[in-house]
Design a protein around this motif. Sequence first.
Motif, PDB file in Angstrom:
ATOM      1  N   ASP A 102      -5.857   4.981   5.675  1.00 36.60           N
ATOM      2  CA  ASP A 102      -4.816   3.962   5.563  1.00 36.60           C
ATOM      3  C   ASP A 102      -3.947   4.159   4.324  1.00 36.60           C
ATOM      4  O   ASP A 102      -4.222   4.999   3.465  1.00 36.60           O
ATOM      5  N   GLY A 103      -2.892   3.360   4.252  1.00 38.27           N
ATOM      6  CA  GLY A 103      -1.919   3.509   3.178  1.00 38.27           C
ATOM      7  C   GLY A 103      -2.477   3.199   1.813  1.00 38.27           C
ATOM      8  O   GLY A 103      -2.104   3.832   0.819  1.00 38.27           O
ATOM      9  N   SER A 104      -3.383   2.228   1.708  1.00 35.14           N
ATOM     10  CA  SER A 104      -3.915   1.883   0.395  1.00 35.14           C
ATOM     11  C   SER A 104      -4.777   2.997  -0.182  1.00 35.14           C
ATOM     12  O   SER A 104      -4.878   3.148  -1.397  1.00 35.14           O
ATOM     13  N   ALA A 105      -5.395   3.809   0.681  1.00 34.62           N
ATOM     14  CA  ALA A 105      -6.200   4.944   0.212  1.00 34.62           C
ATOM     15  C   ALA A 105      -5.334   6.143  -0.113  1.00 34.62           C
ATOM     16  O   ALA A 105      -5.612   6.893  -1.059  1.00 34.62           O
ATOM     17  N   ALA A 106      -4.262   6.357   0.683  1.00 32.73           N
ATOM     18  CA  ALA A 106      -3.456   7.570   0.544  1.00 32.73           C
ATOM     19  C   ALA A 106      -2.296   7.435  -0.421  1.00 32.73           C
ATOM     20  O   ALA A 106      -1.680   8.440  -0.800  1.00 32.73           O
ATOM     21  N   ALA A 107      -1.948   6.210  -0.834  1.00 38.47           N
ATOM     22  CA  ALA A 107      -0.761   6.000  -1.666  1.00 38.47           C
ATOM     23  C   ALA A 107      -0.848   6.710  -3.006  1.00 38.47           C
ATOM     24  O   ALA A 107       0.181   7.016  -3.615  1.00 38.47           O
ATOM     25  N   ILE A 108      -2.037   7.003  -3.467  1.00 38.37           N
ATOM     26  CA  ILE A 108      -2.202   7.712  -4.742  1.00 38.37           C
ATOM     27  C   ILE A 108      -1.609   9.114  -4.666  1.00 38.37           C
ATOM     28  O   ILE A 108      -1.316   9.740  -5.689  1.00 38.37           O
ATOM     29  N   TYR A 109      -1.371   9.620  -3.431  1.00 33.42           N
ATOM     30  CA  TYR A 109      -0.744  10.927  -3.238  1.00 33.42           C
ATOM     31  C   TYR A 109       0.755  10.821  -2.945  1.00 33.42           C
ATOM     32  O   TYR A 109       1.400  11.832  -2.658  1.00 33.42           O
ATOM     33  N   GLY A 110       1.307   9.612  -2.966  1.00 33.56           N
ATOM     34  CA  GLY A 110       2.746   9.429  -2.925  1.00 33.56           C
ATOM     35  C   GLY A 110       3.438  10.000  -1.710  1.00 33.56           C
ATOM     36  O   GLY A 110       3.127   9.666  -0.563  1.00 33.56           O
ATOM     37  N   THR A 111       4.412  10.911  -1.954  1.00 32.98           N
ATOM     38  CA  THR A 111       5.262  11.440  -0.882  1.00 32.98           C
ATOM     39  C   THR A 111       4.529  12.386   0.055  1.00 32.98           C
ATOM     40  O   THR A 111       5.111  12.829   1.044  1.00 32.98           O
TER      41      THR A 111
END
Length: 985
Positions: free
Chosen positions: A213-222
Amino acid sequence: MKQAIQFVTRQKLCVLMMLLLTFPLITYAQQASVTGTVKDARGDEIIGASIIIKNKPTVGAITDMSGNFQINASSGDVLVVSYIGYVKQEVVVGSEKKLSIILNEDSQTLDEIVVVGYGTQRKEELTSAVASVKADKFVQASSVDAASLIRGKVAGLTVVQADGNPLSTSQIMLRGVTTLASSSAPLVIIDGVEGKINDVSPNDIDQIDVLKDGSAAAIYGTRGTNGVIIITTKRPQGESLTIDINSYISTQTISKELDILTADEYAALAKQGSTGALDFGSRTDWVKEISQTPFNKTFSINLKGSSKNTSYIASLDYTSNEGIVKKSMVDVIYPRVNVVHRMWDNLLKIEAQISGYQRSYGFPYSDWYENPYYNALQYNPTHAIKNEDGTWNENGSAPTRLNPVALIEESKGDNKDTNIKMYGKATLNPIEGLNINWLLSREIDNFFGGTYETQRHKSTTMYNLNGNATQTSSRTQNDMMEITAHYIKKINNHALDGLLGYSWNDYNYRYSKMNNYDFPSDDYTFNNMGMGTALKDGKASMESSQNSSRLIGYFARVNYNYANKYFVSASIRHEGSSKFGANHKWGNFPAVSIGWNIAKENFMKNVQAINNLKLRAGYGITGTIPKDSYMSLTRLNLGGYAYYKGQWITQLKASGNANPDLRWEKKKEFNVGLDYALFNDRISGSIDYYNRTTDDLIWDYKVPVPPYISDNIKANAGSIRNTGFEVSISAIPVETNDFNWNTNLNFSTNKSKLIALSNDKYVTGNYIDGQVFAATTHRLEVGKPLGNFFGWKAVGIDENGGWLVEGADGSAKSFADAQASDRQVIGNALPKYYLNFNNSLRYKWFDLNVTMRGAFGFQVYNYVERSLGVPSALGVGNVLASAFEPKMDNRTLAADAPNGNLSYYVEDGDFWKIDNITLGYTPDLQKLKWIKKLRLYASVSNLATFTGYSGLDPEVKLSGLTPGVDNIYQYPTTRTFTLGINLTF
């Protein structure tokens, strides 16, 4: 402890050679013998538990099939006993030489270590949708890449291997299609460094984690919009010198043969005077002529060990896959060396790794009309392979129909892709709880390929090229630096975990290609490109290019945990890319998630059946960058001629407009989930619902000239929405000393919709058409699902043998009179539901693993039937037997009936596959001290497919604007039979 190296005896060496081992065996002489048994709390023996002497990691043992062990230790030594899923225990050696050790179960659901972005967490602490698969849960079969190890293991993750080409890799899609112009594949991180799914040998992988999900992957940004797959390779675990060997051989068959006419059946049609059928007197099975029974082999050796301060691992993997089509063999070598050294009482840890691969193959398998398998299906079976004078029989050849054996035999190639990836990492621990990491990596990929079509190839017999040579080379360099500071602090019931980081990435790609023809001899092939006379005549071609990009990011994350009951996580990444427009070089990607472990509340204390019940919710924003560099800038190209100062000159023209507002696609995702564990973890799993919307889709838009200097611009405008549910259930129905049964069932849904294609500034209409072989087959339309097939709805066949289709007014009309306005949605290629069922059973020394999976609620465009399943195809070659069978209304098609993109060829694709069955045998080897573990196994992959689909395989590629097409030009799908051996010394 003093060590004495003993070389194996001649008898043992013979046994080792039979087991494909080529390294000398080293054993160690030790001191007084201590024996014992390791059991669990129920009294069942634990097989494979590790026993080492504390502070002496080179001395160790492993329990046998009866839970027994023997180790040489002195009085006062501390034995460290451990096993996955149990609490590690330390036992002091006293005067008693027979030990009885009980290990208590550790809650695997709660304490399992999961790899997340830039760190790890206990599963209990997770507040995002993350799936983790350990090596013992991988699909137990020969695997083409890392993704095939977890096929069917993760809810919401689709892994498709659409053909049996040894060069193919798995197509991966997580939670639906989130972009139009960019790749839908997740970001792949290997040991902290970005890579590709086939960069590492499947035999060298220890764990795969999927950030969904987005909350897990957002640390990788673009880079995180499509999810993140984190691969962790094998590492030494403080054990003594250990040698692991995995070797297997396999062979393949075509999983489903198409029912094409035999030579006798074709000749019978010619005798009857069927239009287009001509009998040339020979009887040739073209599929048989281009096929082979491959002998594939893999040898993998892994050496690992450690001393007091240093641990190391060295592995080498060699795989040779011959392929079921002749001359499609691929050889791959994967080397890897990793060393970790701790110094200054663990103040500093230094890690260095070098890994890579070399992939070698001959003439690449064509996915167009020079495809041997396609031509074997279509070529007239009454043609001989060769003429009487020994030349290839090309009497039945045409630009799109070629002698398949000649294609294979007269095409030569030598292609090598060499990849090397290096990284160094320093970790400083200045105070308790603080780690400062500095990571440097460089990846270099060099490709050189040469192909040659001889003077007997169709390029000469049809086009008079007289020998056609091509050389291609490319070089990719990817440099990365990351600096992170990680701080952990726990005060009473409060636990804080903070991360700060900086990331720098520089990418450069170079490419060149040259072509020449008309050679004096075939002897030169592609090794002397200048010998072709086309170069001197100005007809040879050459091209080259280079592009580069840079990505820089600053990121932070804070995790808070109160009493392992309440959890909060928040992160942000501030990232800039050189691919963005001048006004949008930087973007922010925040995320927040929360968790509540209801099982830890006081009101749940008396509910003994529930071990874990955690509710979590998260929201995160991720991005997708443009696929190519320089899309935000004005590009120039040569095109057309102008008369200038008395002569014609080539013009320099703009090929694209600058767009300073070009920015990342932005995906906003909300996820709510529930993790549960019941009855002492005998039943566990998770339930998730997600809603993800991708805005500012990047697409090519038409713009007026002037004011623009070119009629197209790449810009942001559209929007896509995906929603779905995921359910995962793991259970241990039976667990005894002799028999264990573990099962996992996961189910997922996905529903997609195109919300918009245009905005106030950029307009492209209400739909986009997708084409296959220059014909419209798909339509992506605002307000409708992605993946729709678009064409004419067939409603019958008239008395003249022509198609009847439904007109725009609902009435039937001849297909010959059909208009473009009569077309409609005739199916959808994207499955609505996925179901996976995995079972692992062990009875004494035998184990059985069965993987089954299915997809439902979708259609497949049977392009093979459309091309070869009609009588009109008889005029260009062979056909399917179905060409002369009734299609609709119990009528057959006429030989001259027009054909097209009709709903008749769009079939339901629902399927259920027995994807893999593996049977293993692990004998009790306690009498063979020089072997710690031996496992023999046999497996069958792609064993059976239950489906109503009439084509080759309903599992086809799902990416791009034209998903779900059973491509007539693809490599055949295969069934694989494997025999293997695992050894540990």
